[in-house]
Every structure is written in C-alpha cells, then in structure tokens.
Scaffold this active site. Structure first.
Site, PDB file in Angstrom:
ATOM      1  N   TRP A 162      -6.589 -28.620  62.765  1.00 22.25           N
ATOM      2  CA  TRP A 162      -5.152 -28.610  62.523  1.00 22.25           C
ATOM      3  C   TRP A 162      -4.678 -29.830  61.745  1.00 22.25           C
ATOM      4  O   TRP A 162      -3.828 -29.715  60.853  1.00 22.25           O
ATOM      5  CB  TRP A 162      -4.367 -28.444  63.826  1.00 22.25           C
ATOM      6  CG  TRP A 162      -4.571 -27.072  64.385  1.00 22.25           C
ATOM      7  CD1 TRP A 162      -5.256 -26.732  65.525  1.00 22.25           C
ATOM      8  CD2 TRP A 162      -4.149 -25.828  63.799  1.00 22.25           C
ATOM      9  NE1 TRP A 162      -5.276 -25.377  65.685  1.00 22.25           N
ATOM     10  CE2 TRP A 162      -4.600 -24.796  64.651  1.00 22.25           C
ATOM     11  CE3 TRP A 162      -3.443 -25.477  62.650  1.00 22.25           C
ATOM     12  CZ2 TRP A 162      -4.362 -23.441  64.376  1.00 22.25           C
ATOM     13  CZ3 TRP A 162      -3.205 -24.136  62.379  1.00 22.25           C
ATOM     14  CH2 TRP A 162      -3.659 -23.140  63.240  1.00 22.25           C
ATOM     15  N   ASP A 171       1.738 -33.962  65.524  1.00 26.84           N
ATOM     16  CA  ASP A 171       1.666 -32.545  65.867  1.00 26.84           C
ATOM     17  C   ASP A 171       1.193 -32.468  67.317  1.00 26.84           C
ATOM     18  O   ASP A 171       0.033 -32.733  67.613  1.00 26.84           O
ATOM     19  CB  ASP A 171       0.670 -31.847  64.922  1.00 26.84           C
ATOM     20  CG  ASP A 171       0.431 -30.392  65.310  1.00 26.84           C
ATOM     21  OD1 ASP A 171       1.058 -29.908  66.270  1.00 26.84           O
ATOM     22  OD2 ASP A 171      -0.397 -29.732  64.628  1.00 26.84           O
ATOM     23  N   LYS A 206       2.461 -22.578  73.433  1.00 31.33           N
ATOM     24  CA  LYS A 206       1.449 -22.978  74.424  1.00 31.33           C
ATOM     25  C   LYS A 206       2.143 -23.480  75.698  1.00 31.33           C
ATOM     26  O   LYS A 206       2.116 -22.818  76.723  1.00 31.33           O
ATOM     27  CB  LYS A 206       0.498 -24.038  73.866  1.00 31.33           C
ATOM     28  CG  LYS A 206      -0.404 -23.485  72.731  1.00 31.33           C
ATOM     29  CD  LYS A 206      -0.222 -24.287  71.528  1.00 31.33           C
ATOM     30  CE  LYS A 206      -1.007 -23.997  70.291  1.00 31.33           C
ATOM     31  NZ  LYS A 206      -1.664 -22.780  70.006  1.00 31.33           N
TER      32      LYS A 206
HETATM   33  C1  LIG Z   1      -2.373 -28.220  67.170  1.00 31.77           C
HETATM   34  C2  LIG Z   1      -1.832 -27.068  66.376  1.00 31.77           C
HETATM   35  N1  LIG Z   1      -1.131 -27.319  65.264  1.00 31.77           N
HETATM   36  C3  LIG Z   1      -0.630 -26.333  64.513  1.00 31.77           C
HETATM   37  C4  LIG Z   1      -0.821 -25.008  64.857  1.00 31.77           C
HETATM   38  C5  LIG Z   1      -0.234 -23.931  63.988  1.00 31.77           C
HETATM   39  O1  LIG Z   1       0.846 -23.424  64.679  1.00 31.77           O
HETATM   40  P1  LIG Z   1       1.728 -22.196  64.168  1.00 31.77           P
HETATM   41  O2  LIG Z   1       0.886 -20.978  64.317  1.00 31.77           O
HETATM   42  O3  LIG Z   1       2.885 -22.246  65.127  1.00 31.77           O
HETATM   43  O4  LIG Z   1       2.135 -22.456  62.775  1.00 31.77           O
HETATM   44  C6  LIG Z   1      -1.538 -24.692  66.014  1.00 31.77           C
HETATM   45  C7  LIG Z   1      -1.733 -23.296  66.404  1.00 31.77           C
HETATM   46  O5  LIG Z   1      -2.411 -22.950  67.320  1.00 31.77           O
HETATM   47  C8  LIG Z   1      -2.050 -25.757  66.789  1.00 31.77           C
HETATM   48  O6  LIG Z   1      -2.747 -25.509  67.899  1.00 31.77           O
END
Ligand SMILES: Cc1ncc(COP(=O)(O)O)c(C=O)c1O
Length: 361
Positions: A103, A172, A196
């Site tokens: 991520w 994040d 989550k």
């Molecule tokens: C740590 C993290 N960042 C970003 C995301 C991306 O999130 P989204 O699907 O809400 O764009 C996720 C998705 O699981 C994630 O776990």
C-alpha cells in the site's frame, strides 16, 4: 445445527453484531420522522446531527485536538494517494515516502504522477518483512511531507512508533486506526478507508491539522480540495450518508465497550494467540513478518510445505473459518483480526492450526 462462521476477511470485514442490530433497527423503524437515514437530505437538521455526533464520538475516542478537522470523504484510501500530492506536493521540492509494503508503494506510485518523490526507506528487496528503525529513514532536508503506512494490510507489518520528522507527517492508517491509542498531534494528516475498523466501505476518514489546510495549493478541482471539504463540513457534495451513520454506530459500540484502551488490549491478546501457534514450531508455519514488525491486525504466514496450503484453507472452511487466503502477491495465509473480530474465532483458528500441524507433520 449449522456451525458458526468466522470472517477473517481483510476488508470489508466483520462489523460488531450490535452495530448490525442498531443499523437494522434504523432501517426498519424508519428513524424518528418516518424515514430512514438513507432517505433523508444530507442538508437536513437530522443528518447534521448524525454527522456532528459521529465527529464528536471520534474526537473523544481518539482524543483529537481542537486544531484538527475531521472529514468524511469518498474514493477510498486510494483517492487519498492522489489527493495528498495534488494538494501538498510543492513543485520546488520533493515528498518523502517510506515503503514498507504494497500500500505504501502504491501511494508513492500515485504521488510520482504529481511531482518528485523520494523513497526514504524501501523494504521491497527484503519482501516487505519489516518496519525500518527510525534512524534508517533517510529523510530529505526540505520535503513537502513524509508519508508512511502504519499497518501494511497485505504483508502484515505494523509500525509501533511514529517516525520522527521536521516536515508534516501523513499516514495511511486504513487498517489499524481505532485499534489502539495514538497521539494525533504527531500527525498532520491521518486517513483511513473505513472498511476495516471504522465502518462500511465507501467512507474515508480524514483527520487533518488546520495548519496543513493552510498549505493546500491554490486553484484545485473543488471536489479534490481538502480546504473546501473542511470549509463545508464534509458536505461539499452528497456524502455517503448511510456510511457515516454506521460509522457513528461503530464509534458508539467502541465507547460502550470502554474505548481504545480496552480494544487495544484485546487486539494484542488476539494476535499474540496466533503468533504463539506459529512460533511453537517453525518447521511447519513460518511468519511472514519479522518478529519486531508484526501486525496485530493482519497475521500473515506460510506453510513450510506449500503443497498443504489448499488443504489448510479447505479444512479451515469446514471448521467455519473463512477468508484466510493470503493476498495473491504474498501467498500463504492471512488472518485479519480487526476490532470487531471475536476472541472465540481466534481461539478456534489457534486450535485448528495446532490440530492441522499435528495431523500433517
Ligand atoms: C493500508 C491500506 N491502504 C489503502 C488501501 C486502499 O483502500 P481503498 O480500497 O479504500 O481505496 C487499503 C485497502 O485494503 C489498505 O489496506
């Protein structure tokens, strides 16, 4: 009688039973004025109350100082990957990114479309098994901001500290926000897709310091401008009203069970139970993350004999344990045990893992 089923999904993931009951009540009793929250205007007094009380609840839970704004946005954490550099990356300098997994790497890739990005730590060569020590992070002198991901959902590594920085810290926290106490004042912006620990998918929580709002660039597209979002109390356009309502219910549940101290202790105990099984015999299960970098939310591991993986996942489902397959980029097994995941499900998985090892060693 059918067996109880447990959902280890990485997200969207399990919601507290009480929250689902309260949400059902809202839909079936049609609120206080004959309409459910899904059917009322986002400009109504009733929705304003829902929005503001959800913010108040978050403020109490996370102890958010008065000089921070709480925003409910859309587009997931992924849109934040783009909005952050779009709003804050100054063309005369760089943005620093700490890369600890899938991520944070994605966030940096998006930022590179907006300007210069420096990877001030990159764990890719090690297979994203660890969190860097503070002194390993090679910060730029004059970056616009430093970005990191506090919990890598796919690789199962989690920061247990906030990196030191002289520039604004942006985090994040999609997969570990509300799982433990944090000091919001250490961050300039913290964001999380709700699906989550916060609520249903479709809401993105953003907590932003007013001083950072002052640094938003001029003349941005309105719907991508943090300052406008804050000035309009997240009502620049129609927000995800239902998602915000359910987020409020999740906050109510967290407050009723005793807040973040209580959930933090429970989360540590749940993850420790699973790591204990992994560590009992490293000839059978192998943890993906280094011990000092292990996530309390996403427990990732492999079977030494990879040929047994299909049988493991199949038999787990027969025991009522679902959603355990690791992300395709890592393979193996991933057990996501967010706030609402029940302790008895973790106990069942621990017992299953021990039995499976005994029967297949
Ligand atoms: C740590 C993290 N960042 C970003 C995301 C991306 O999130 P989204 O699907 O809400 O764009 C996720 C998705 O699981 C994630 O776990």
């Amino acid at each position: 009688m059918s067996r109880k089923r447990y959902n280890f999904s990485a997200g969207p993931s399990v919601l507290p039973l009480e929250v689902k009951r309260w949400a059902t009540d809202e839909l079936t009793t049609h609120g206080t004025d004959g309409f459910s929250v899904m059917e009322i205007s986002h400009r109504s007094a009733r929705f304003h109350h829902i929005l503001n009380s959800t913010k108040e609840s978050l403020k109490r839970l996370l102890n958010i100082p008065d000089n921070y704004r709480i925003l409910f946005m859309q587009g997931g954490a992924s849109l934040q990957f783009s909005m952050i550099p779009y709003n804050f990356l100054d063309s005369s300098t760089v943005a620093d990114y700490i890369i600890t997994g899938y991520w944070s790497e994605k966030a940096a890739t998006e930022a590179k479309r907006s300007g210069d990005v420096r990877l001030v730590f990159d764990g890719a060569a090690d297979g994203f098994r660890r969190i860097p020590r503070n002194e390993e992070i090679k910060r730029s002198e004059n970056a616009s901001y430093l970005h990191f991901c506090s919990n890598e959902t796919i690789h199962g590594v989690e920061f247990n500290y906030v990196p030191e920085s002289r520039v604004p810290i942006i985090c994040d926290a999609s997969s570990n926000i509300l799982s433990k106490k944090i000091d919001i004042a250490e961050y300039s912006l913290i964001y999380a897709g709700a699906q989550k620990n916060v609520g249903p998918s479709g809401v993105t929580l953003v907590i932003i310091e007013e001083a950072l709002l002052e640094r938003v660039k001029e003349n941005l597209f309105s719907a991508l401008d943090y300052r406008l979002f804050a000035a309009n109390n997240s009502l620049l356009n129609t927000p995800n009203t239902w998602g915000i309502f359910v987020t409020g219910l999740v906050c109510r549940w967290l407050e009723e069970i005793g807040g973040l101290n209580v959930i933090e202790k429970e989360n540590s105990e749940k993850s420790a139970m699973l790591y204990e099984v992994i560590d009992e015999d490293d000839d059978f299960y192998i943890g993906h993350a280094n011990r000092d970098s292990r996530s309390r939310m996403n427990i990732t591991f492999h079977l030494r004999n990879e040929d047994l993986l299909g049988r493991f996942l199949g038999e787990a489902e027969e025991h009522g344990l679902f959603g355990l397959s690791g992300h395709r980029s890592v393979g193996g097994v991933r057990a996501s045990v967010y706030n609402a995941f029940p302790v008895d499900g973790v106990e069942l998985l621990s017992d299953f893992m021990r039995t499976f090892r005994r029967e297949n060693s």
